[in-house]
Design an enzyme around this catalytic site. Structure first.
Site, PDB file in Angstrom:
ATOM      1  N   LYS A   1      -7.903  30.527  -3.649  1.00 42.69           N
ATOM      2  CA  LYS A   1      -8.981  31.438  -4.078  1.00 42.69           C
ATOM      3  C   LYS A   1     -10.204  30.639  -4.503  1.00 42.69           C
ATOM      4  CE  LYS A   1      -5.692  35.010  -5.378  1.00 42.69           C
ATOM      5  NZ  LYS A   1      -4.876  35.635  -6.410  1.00 42.69           N
TER       6      LYS A   1
ATOM      7  N   GLN B   1      -4.363  35.258 -12.668  1.00 35.71           N
ATOM      8  CA  GLN B   1      -3.264  35.154 -11.712  1.00 35.71           C
ATOM      9  C   GLN B   1      -1.956  35.626 -12.358  1.00 35.71           C
ATOM     10  OE1 GLN B   1      -3.600  34.204  -8.393  1.00 35.71           O
ATOM     11  NE2 GLN B   1      -1.492  34.903  -8.239  1.00 35.71           N
TER      12      GLN B   1
ATOM     13  N   ASP C   1      -9.688  42.527  -9.043  1.00 33.69           N
ATOM     14  CA  ASP C   1      -8.339  42.766  -8.508  1.00 33.69           C
ATOM     15  C   ASP C   1      -8.065  44.266  -8.371  1.00 33.69           C
ATOM     16  OD1 ASP C   1      -6.744  40.677  -7.697  1.00 33.69           O
ATOM     17  OD2 ASP C   1      -6.081  40.148  -9.707  1.00 33.69           O
TER      18      ASP C   1
END
Ligand code: NAP
Length: 296
Positions: free
Chosen positions: A53, A97, A120
């Site tokens: 990412k 994460q 997200d």
């Protein structure tokens, strides 16, 4: 033989478009899209996801903050980091994460992220906006958004299509069922799960079949309507390659047999997986436009 939907090529195209958009934002508003990526601990899978990412964001010309925290960071300290990024005008997206270590409450962490920086799309406010639909939607969760993008880019019509989704998780199946039923997408959706009766029949009816159960090769050729589009979300470790030591992956679809029947199919790996990161970058880009007062 089914046409193979190439997630790698689609990801490359989306990232090219996003790179050009980032340059346009910089020219027009003098700022870069900003993404803060928080990694707690050193779980190998999480480390590898986060480094991809970070690398991708930097390659697009984003302002990227890689925030690595030790595995024993306190929940209070983590929440304070998030609050600082919530207030930072150079940050448009905050990604934590998952999974987090057991001493940290994941739901409290997700709730702490400013919904307008939740790229997200996991914050309850964004899931609520998704249910309302239309102009209310801000960020869609990345994996379902990637699936929708694959349907559009592969030329698979959704209007009036019968879609069956196997799996009702909060990050894949359930939000996808809502997105496919939105006005403008206009599919008719059936969502099946481990308690559903007649799963095979629901699948056989589908013009578009999405498998997101986490059950290796469960979808067989006789579950698929000839000519249907089959999207395989599953990522299952089914062994280890003795030469390379790397995991052998299988999807939820019995690929070789189903490819004989389907019209289009996504492979594993190289299908839905690469799209998820592309949609994360797209969401961050979208957030940067919205924070600049423009509707992308
Ligand atoms: P999850 O939270 O474990 O949910 C699985 C869902 O599938 C549940 O709703 C479960 O039903 C249902 N299910 C399981 N076995 C079934 C069966 N035999 N028949 C019918 N339904 C069944 O999984 P997830 O997080 O959504 O992930 C699903 C798969 O997608 C995994 O392989 C995961 O690795 C993969 N994934 C890939 C990406 C990507 O970017 N490519 C992203 C996310 C996930 P119940 O609700 O009744 O238990």
């Amino acid at each position: 033989m089914a046409e193979r939907i190439d997630g790698m090529a689609m990801r490359a195209a989306i990232l090219d478009e996003t790179r050009a958009e980032a340059a346009r934002l910089l020219e027009k508003h003098g700022r870069k899209p900003g993404l803060a990526t928080i990694l707690v601990g050193d779980n190998p899978a999480s480390v590898s996801y986060v480094s991809l990412k970070v690398k991708t964001a930097l390659a697009l010309g984003f302002h990227e903050i890689q925030d690595n925290q030790p595995a024993d960071v306190s929940e209070a300290a983590l929440l304070a980091r998030i609050e600082a990024y919530n207030r930072d005008p150079a940050v448009h997206g905050i990604l934590v994460q998952l999974p987090l270590p057991p001493h940290i409450n994941e739901s409290r962490v997700i709730h702490a992220i400013d919904p307008d920086k939740d790229v997200d799309g996991f914050h309850p406010v964004n899931l609520g906006r998704l249910v309302i639909g239309g102009e209310a939607v801000r960020f869609s969760p990345c994996t379902p958004a990637g699936i929708l993008e694959m349907l559009v880019r592969s030329g698979t019509p959704t209007c009036g299509a019968e879609v069956t989704i196997i799996g009702r998780s909060a990050i894949v199946g359930r939000p996808l069922s809502i997105m496919l039923g939105q006005k403008g997408v206009d599919a008719t959706v059936t969502l099946v799960h481990s308690r559903s009766a007649n799963i095979r029949e629901h699948c056989r009816r589908a013009d578009i079949l999405v498998a997101a159960a986490g059950s290796p090769r469960m979808v067989k050729a006789d579950w698929v309507r000839p000519g249907a589009t089959v999207i395989d979300v599953g990522v299952n470790r089914v062994g280890v390659n003795p030469t390379t030591g790397k995991a052998i992956l299988a999807g939820d679809v019995d690929f070789d047999a189903v490819a004989e029947v389907a019209g289009r199919i996504t492979p594993v790996p190289g299908g839905v997986g690469p799209m998820t990161i592309a949609m994360l970058m797209k969401n961050t880009m979208r957030s940067a436009w919205l924070h600049a007062g423009e509707r992308p």
